[in-house]
Design a protein around this motif. Structure first.
Motif, short mmCIF file in Angstrom:
data_model
loop_
_atom_site.label_atom_id
_atom_site.label_comp_id
_atom_site.label_asym_id
_atom_site.label_seq_id
_atom_site.Cartn_x
_atom_site.Cartn_y
_atom_site.Cartn_z
N UNK A 14 39.14 36.01 6.79
CA UNK A 14 38.93 34.64 6.49
C UNK A 14 40.35 34.33 5.84
N UNK A 15 41.37 35.17 5.76
CA UNK A 15 42.62 35.08 5.14
C UNK A 15 42.78 35.30 3.62
N UNK A 16 41.97 36.34 3.13
CA UNK A 16 42.27 36.83 1.82
C UNK A 16 43.30 38.01 1.89
N UNK A 17 44.26 38.01 0.95
CA UNK A 17 45.16 39.10 0.62
C UNK A 17 44.62 40.47 0.83
N UNK A 18 43.28 40.72 0.62
CA UNK A 18 43.20 42.19 0.56
C UNK A 18 42.30 42.51 1.87
N UNK A 19 42.41 41.71 2.89
CA UNK A 19 41.28 42.06 4.07
C UNK A 19 42.26 43.38 4.82
N UNK A 20 43.37 43.27 4.72
CA UNK A 20 44.07 44.61 5.42
C UNK A 20 43.47 45.92 4.83
N UNK A 21 43.13 45.62 3.32
CA UNK A 21 42.77 47.02 2.45
C UNK A 21 41.36 47.39 3.17
N UNK A 22 40.40 46.52 3.64
CA UNK A 22 39.08 46.79 3.98
C UNK A 22 39.24 47.65 5.24
N UNK A 23 40.10 47.30 5.98
CA UNK A 23 40.46 47.92 7.26
C UNK A 23 41.02 49.50 6.87
N UNK A 24 41.80 49.63 6.12
CA UNK A 24 42.38 50.69 5.55
C UNK A 24 41.53 51.58 4.94
N UNK A 25 40.69 51.23 3.99
CA UNK A 25 39.75 52.24 3.51
C UNK A 25 38.69 52.71 4.49
N UNK A 26 38.42 51.77 5.40
CA UNK A 26 37.25 52.19 6.29
C UNK A 26 38.04 53.28 7.33
N UNK A 27 39.22 53.09 7.66
CA UNK A 27 39.90 54.10 8.65
C UNK A 27 39.98 55.41 7.86
N UNK A 28 40.41 55.35 6.47
CA UNK A 28 40.17 56.47 5.96
C UNK A 28 39.02 57.40 6.03
N UNK A 29 38.04 56.66 6.09
CA UNK A 29 36.51 57.50 6.47
C UNK A 29 36.58 58.05 7.79
N UNK A 30 37.60 57.73 8.73
CA UNK A 30 37.57 58.27 9.93
C UNK A 30 36.64 57.49 11.06
N UNK A 31 36.61 56.10 10.70
CA UNK A 31 35.88 54.99 11.34
C UNK A 31 36.96 53.97 11.92
N UNK A 32 37.07 53.60 13.24
CA UNK A 32 37.92 52.62 13.60
C UNK A 32 37.44 51.16 13.14
N UNK A 33 38.50 50.36 12.82
CA UNK A 33 38.18 48.96 12.57
C UNK A 33 39.11 48.04 13.35
#
Ligand code: XMP
Length: 539
Positions: A14-33
């Motif tokens: 929805x346009x937050x400056x931190x949205x990309x961080x959500x994806x990066x954190x989850x991918x660090x767990x080994x799960x695709x986003x």
């Protein structure tokens, strides 16, 4: 290239400056986003609403700078509420879920920003099994922790079925669950590293609520991309435009390893605005990767001639951009590649998100300087002959992929360098003499950072040649030398930046080394501006 078999978390942006961080954190767990515009049509993705369509195991609704009460504020496709998948609303995402389910959202008298204490108030007996499990998996039951918030609105009346599980120190709902559906809401941002328990919370959602399996590895990605490239490209030639940076170098390595050196043509333009010895280093790195067709175009004279007399930043950028395209078309034509050739680009996932191309209508265009739309690229895109083998990856993942493919460590850890090169680091008119002065100073700065083991602590460091001179002394003689600024910043993605707190001893020694070695420079300053309000580059 997302692989139907992978478990995925869908992120609605929805346009937050931190949205990309959500994806990066989850991918660090080994799960695709996968990230889509917040208001994307989900019919093809969620199918008929059955759980787990296309591997999606859960959906995150991101934050936003907007308010649910604003006209045209972004809202998700309603299907997301009936698909039965676990939902996690973050900040605006939570407000949206509450509002769309019949609750209210209120404007705070003052925006709340930064560290905020949250205490978990609900006892697990009052929560649904989902909610209790979530709290337990995140290690939050009965806890108080310091969250990270950034919001001007807060929940008012909770929608039917919503239960407050935690409150903030100022008393508004901080964690909310649904008592029947697997819906979770956070008023704070778990993706921000300063948020205590943030990793545990995201992990609880991904592994406990969504039951994802870890299946996202670089090795799996390479296999998938290789299969796709081999079937799409077959034996057609592929041309990749190389800048010397991490992205295009890793893309080159991937193409060379997948298709073989005969099929892959690499073109690099030396605009005369490159750093010291850059072209030779790029050539060596490509040859080390086994490249056979490396086309280095030396066009420094043309760029310097075109830039003569131009001193405005925009005027210079436009001049470089236009000439870049003209030369590119001319040189590509000269290669006389078979018309069926594919054009490859080192575009990253974030480039698509930032340029508004990947995530649809509502995505904000934050940067327009990405190389996603030259006439050559557009023509090839129309023919369906563009390949972007990194377009699902974040920068850290590209670095990991580079290492896996044996790309030189020097290249993999390289700081970003802008397309217009030194021209945006020489304020005012660009001349050959100024390019040479800046090249020398910049090379000293960067090599000293590496020697002193500071380079990897910094996201981007470079020197800028100002358009003023100042008075100094050398021996007994007064000298009138150029002023140089050093810039070093830390950042997660270049969208915002903090000044690198340079150890003063190193800074002073490096400054002395520069003024002693580059005689045209009389004075060195250190830029202490963050972004915003300044940008990283000076022009
Ligand atoms: P700014 O100066 O906008 O820079 O804060 C953010 C990041 O983008 C890089 N940059 C560019 N990269 N072409 C590029 O490929 C450009 O025209 C350009 N301008 C800035 C900059 O170096 C920083 O990493």
């Amino acid at each position: 290239m997302t692989g139907g078999k992978l478990d995925k978390i869908l992120i609605l942006d929805f346009g937050s400056q931190t949205t990309q961080l959500i994806g990066r954190r989850i991918r660090e767990f080994g799960v695709y986003t996968e990230t889509l515009a917040g208001d994307a049509d989900l019919s093809d993705i969620l199918g008929d609403g059955k759980n787990g369509a296309g591997g999606i195991r859960g959906v995150i609704l991101s934050g936003s700078p907007e308010s649910v009460y604003e006209k045209d504020s972004p809202a998700p496709d309603r299907r997301v509420y009936s698909c039965g998948l676990p939902l996690l609303g973050i900040c605006y995402g939570l407000q949206r879920m509450n509002y769309d389910s019949g609750g209210t959202v209120e404007s705070l008298p003052q925006r709340e920003y930064g560290a905020v204490k949250v205490s978990v108030t609900a006892d697990s007996g009052a929560l649904s099994a989902n909610g209790a499990l979530f709290l337990e998996a995140a290690g939050l039951s009965g806890r108080e922790f310091t969250s990270w918030m950034s919001h001007g609105d807060s929940l008012g009346k909770l929608a039917p079925g919503f239960i407050q599980a935690a409150k903030s120190e100022t008393g508004f709902p901080a964690i909310v669950f649904h008592n029947e559906k697997p819906w979770y809401g956070l008023q704070f941002h778990p993706e921000v590293t300063h948020c205590e328990k943030g990793t545990e919370i995201l992990s609880a959602f991904v592994f406990t609520s969504c039951r994802c399996e870890k299946s996202w590895t670089m090795e799996a990605y390479v296999e998938e991309i290789r299969a796709e490239l081999a079937s799409r490209v077959a034996s057609a030639p592929v041309l990749l435009l190389i800048s010397g940076g991490v992205d295009s170098s890793v893309a080159a390595a991937l193409l060379l390893k997948t298709l073989g050196a005969d099929q892959v043509h690499l073109m690099y333009m030396d605009t005369g605005l490159m750093r010291k010895d850059e072209t030779a280093q790029v050539r060596t790195a490509l040859e080390k990767l086994g490249a056979r067709h490396v086309h280095v175009v030396m066009c420094g004279e043309e760029f310097l001639a075109a830039l003569r007399g131009k001193s405005g930043p925009e005027e210079k950028r436009k001049c470089i951009g236009d000439l870049f395209m003209t030369i590119q078309e001319r040189e590509v034509a000269r290669l006389e590649l078979d018309d069926s050739y594919f054009l490859a680009q080192g575009t990253l996932y974030t480039d698509l998100i930032e340029s508004g191309k990947g995530v649809g209508r509502k995505a904000r265009v934050i940067k327009s300087h990405h190389n996603v739309g030259t006439p050559l690229v557009d023509a090839k895109r129309r023919q369906g002959r563009i390949i972007e083998p990194l377009d699902k990856l974040y920068k850290d993942e590209v670095r990991a992929l580079g290492r896996l493919l044996g790309v030189d460590e020097e290249v993999v850890r390289r700081h970003p360098f802008p397309g217009p090169g030194l021209a945006v680091r020489i304020l005012g008119e660009v001349t050959r003499e100024k390019c040479d002065i800046l090249r020398e100073a910049d090379a000293i700065f960067v090599s000293e950072l590496k020697k002193r083991r500071l380079y990897d602590e910094i996201w981007q460091a470079f020197a800028v040649l100002l358009s003023i001179r100042s008075v100094g002394v050398a021996g007994d003689v007064r000298k009138y030398g150029w002023v140089l600024a050093l810039r070093a910043i830390t950042s997660a993605d270049g969208m915002t930046a903090d000044v690198y707190p340079f150890p003063s001893k190193d800074l002073i020694e490096i400054s002395t080394l520069i003024t002693n070695t580059v005689k045209e420079i009389g004075r060195v300053t250190y830029d202490i501006s963050s972004k915003p309000p300044a940008t990283i580059e000076w022009e």
